[in-house]
Motif scaffolding. Structure first.
Motif, short mmCIF file in Angstrom:
data_model
loop_
_atom_site.label_atom_id
_atom_site.label_comp_id
_atom_site.label_asym_id
_atom_site.label_seq_id
_atom_site.Cartn_x
_atom_site.Cartn_y
_atom_site.Cartn_z
N ILE A 1 66.89 -44.92 -80.75
CA ILE A 1 67.61 -44.46 -81.93
C ILE A 1 66.59 -44.16 -83.01
O ILE A 1 65.91 -45.07 -83.50
N GLU A 2 66.47 -42.87 -83.35
CA GLU A 2 65.52 -42.42 -84.36
C GLU A 2 64.11 -42.97 -84.10
O GLU A 2 63.41 -43.44 -85.00
N GLY A 3 63.70 -42.90 -82.83
CA GLY A 3 62.36 -43.31 -82.45
C GLY A 3 62.16 -44.81 -82.31
O GLY A 3 61.05 -45.28 -82.07
N ILE A 4 63.24 -45.58 -82.45
CA ILE A 4 63.15 -47.04 -82.35
C ILE A 4 63.83 -47.49 -81.06
O ILE A 4 64.95 -47.07 -80.75
N ASN A 5 63.15 -48.36 -80.29
CA ASN A 5 63.76 -48.92 -79.09
C ASN A 5 64.73 -50.03 -79.49
O ASN A 5 64.32 -51.04 -80.07
N TYR B 1 71.76 -54.66 -75.14
CA TYR B 1 72.51 -55.84 -74.66
C TYR B 1 71.82 -57.15 -75.03
O TYR B 1 72.11 -58.18 -74.44
N GLY B 2 70.93 -57.13 -76.00
CA GLY B 2 70.22 -58.35 -76.39
C GLY B 2 68.74 -58.22 -76.08
O GLY B 2 68.31 -57.38 -75.29
N ALA B 3 67.94 -59.08 -76.69
CA ALA B 3 66.49 -59.00 -76.58
C ALA B 3 66.02 -59.22 -75.15
O ALA B 3 66.48 -60.13 -74.46
N HIS B 4 65.07 -58.39 -74.70
CA HIS B 4 64.51 -58.49 -73.35
C HIS B 4 63.16 -59.17 -73.43
O HIS B 4 62.11 -58.54 -73.28
N ILE B 5 63.16 -60.45 -73.68
CA ILE B 5 61.91 -61.20 -73.79
C ILE B 5 61.54 -61.71 -72.40
O ILE B 5 62.32 -62.42 -71.77
N PHE B 6 60.36 -61.33 -71.93
CA PHE B 6 59.90 -61.77 -70.61
C PHE B 6 58.74 -62.76 -70.81
O PHE B 6 57.85 -62.50 -71.62
N HIS B 7 58.76 -63.85 -70.08
CA HIS B 7 57.67 -64.82 -70.20
C HIS B 7 57.43 -65.50 -68.86
O HIS B 7 58.36 -65.76 -68.09
N THR B 8 56.17 -65.74 -68.57
CA THR B 8 55.80 -66.39 -67.33
C THR B 8 54.42 -67.01 -67.49
O THR B 8 53.61 -66.57 -68.31
N ALA B 9 54.14 -68.03 -66.69
CA ALA B 9 52.81 -68.62 -66.65
C ALA B 9 52.01 -68.05 -65.49
O ALA B 9 50.84 -68.38 -65.32
N ASN B 10 52.62 -67.19 -64.70
CA ASN B 10 52.01 -66.66 -63.48
C ASN B 10 51.40 -65.29 -63.74
O ASN B 10 52.10 -64.32 -64.00
N VAL C 1 54.86 -56.97 -63.29
CA VAL C 1 55.88 -56.38 -64.15
C VAL C 1 55.28 -55.36 -65.11
O VAL C 1 55.90 -54.34 -65.43
N ASN C 2 54.03 -55.59 -65.54
CA ASN C 2 53.38 -54.62 -66.42
C ASN C 2 52.97 -53.36 -65.68
O ASN C 2 52.74 -52.32 -66.31
N SER C 3 52.87 -53.43 -64.36
CA SER C 3 52.57 -52.23 -63.58
C SER C 3 53.81 -51.34 -63.44
O SER C 3 53.70 -50.16 -63.10
N LEU C 4 54.99 -51.91 -63.72
CA LEU C 4 56.25 -51.16 -63.58
C LEU C 4 56.69 -50.50 -64.87
O LEU C 4 57.11 -49.35 -64.89
N VAL C 5 56.65 -51.27 -65.95
CA VAL C 5 57.14 -50.78 -67.25
C VAL C 5 56.25 -51.35 -68.35
O VAL C 5 55.65 -52.41 -68.19
N PRO C 6 56.18 -50.65 -69.49
CA PRO C 6 55.33 -51.15 -70.58
C PRO C 6 55.98 -52.32 -71.32
O PRO C 6 57.19 -52.36 -71.50
N PHE C 7 55.15 -53.26 -71.73
CA PHE C 7 55.59 -54.39 -72.54
C PHE C 7 54.84 -54.37 -73.87
O PHE C 7 53.67 -54.01 -73.92
N ASN C 8 55.50 -54.75 -74.93
CA ASN C 8 54.83 -55.04 -76.18
C ASN C 8 54.52 -56.53 -76.21
O ASN C 8 55.37 -57.34 -75.86
N GLY D 1 56.18 -61.12 -73.54
CA GLY D 1 56.28 -59.76 -74.03
C GLY D 1 57.72 -59.32 -74.20
O GLY D 1 58.65 -59.97 -73.72
N ILE D 2 57.89 -58.20 -74.89
CA ILE D 2 59.19 -57.55 -75.03
C ILE D 2 59.19 -56.32 -74.15
O ILE D 2 58.27 -55.49 -74.21
N LEU D 3 60.21 -56.21 -73.34
CA LEU D 3 60.32 -55.11 -72.38
C LEU D 3 60.82 -53.84 -73.05
O LEU D 3 61.74 -53.86 -73.84
N LEU D 4 60.18 -52.72 -72.69
CA LEU D 4 60.66 -51.41 -73.12
C LEU D 4 61.12 -50.70 -71.87
O LEU D 4 60.33 -50.42 -70.98
N LEU D 5 62.42 -50.41 -71.78
CA LEU D 5 62.94 -49.78 -70.57
C LEU D 5 64.08 -48.86 -70.94
O LEU D 5 65.01 -49.24 -71.63
N ALA D 6 64.02 -47.62 -70.49
CA ALA D 6 65.09 -46.67 -70.73
C ALA D 6 65.17 -45.72 -69.56
O ALA D 6 64.18 -45.44 -68.89
#
Length: 202
Positions: A46-50, A54-63, A70-77, A193-198
């Protein structure tokens, strides 16, 4: 056309399975009732903003292997989740940690915070007179005491469930994270990270 797999739903599992199956030379048909890919992790632009529809897509792992995959599939901030609760204009850090306790009671050390919580837990346990907590309110008071419950649990919980805490079962809140460190990081995992997916389904 013949397919090796019919995948119903293009959420995290369906989309990842289709991706890996295609890498293995399989043909997949992915169907979804929604007009976009990603299920609940879909982002609107929306106007250049992701915008996380459906709610925040926060991804976290120790692995690290999982993180690299997951970073090879989609970009994360890069993102560190440090929520702040607003109780009638008073701001408190979540999850409950030494910054929270310092804001609540002016304490400076873990021992002081533990003593305050134990004092309030003892009041709640004494009020039960030996019986088990019968509802969420009683259970929460026994876990963290009245100050944390009334300022940081009660109103939010009742808003989320649409019911008074005394009407909710005790088992909902058997554990509450309490950290005696000055660290506002919600997760303990190394990689966050926060997932960016569209996308759209054609």
């Amino acid at each position: 056309m013949k397919y090796d797999y019919l995948i119903v739903g293009s959420g995290l599992f369906g989309a990842t399975f289709a991706y890996k199956a295609k890498q293995a030379g399989k043909k997949c048909l992915v169907i979804d009732k929604r007009p976009h890919l990603g299920g609940n992790v879909y982002c609107d632009q929306i106007e250049g903003i992701n915008v996380h529809k459906y709610g925040a897509h926060i991804f976290h792992t120790a692995n690290k292997e999982v993180w690299d995959f997951v970073n090879s599939l989609v970009p994360f901030n890069r993102y560190t989740n440090c929520p702040v609760a607003n109780f009638h204009g008073e701001l408190y850090n979540l999850p409950f940690n030494m910054n929270t306790f310092s804001q609540l009671w002016g304490v400076r050390t873990p021992n002081e915070a533990k003593a305050k919580i134990d004092e309030q837990r003892a009041e709640a346990l004494a009020a039960l007179n030996g019986r088990e907590p019968q509802n969420l309110e009683e259970q929460a008071l026994c876990l963290v005491g009245k100050d944390i419950f009334y300022k940081l649990i009660k109103e939010y919980t009742e808003k989320q469930w649409g019911r008074d805490c005394k009407e909710l079962p005790a088992f909902i809140i058997r554990r509450l994270p309490v950290r005696f460190v000055f660290d506002n990081n919600y997760f303990n995992d190394t990689y966050q990270g926060i997932l960016l997916l569209a996308g759209t389904i054609s």
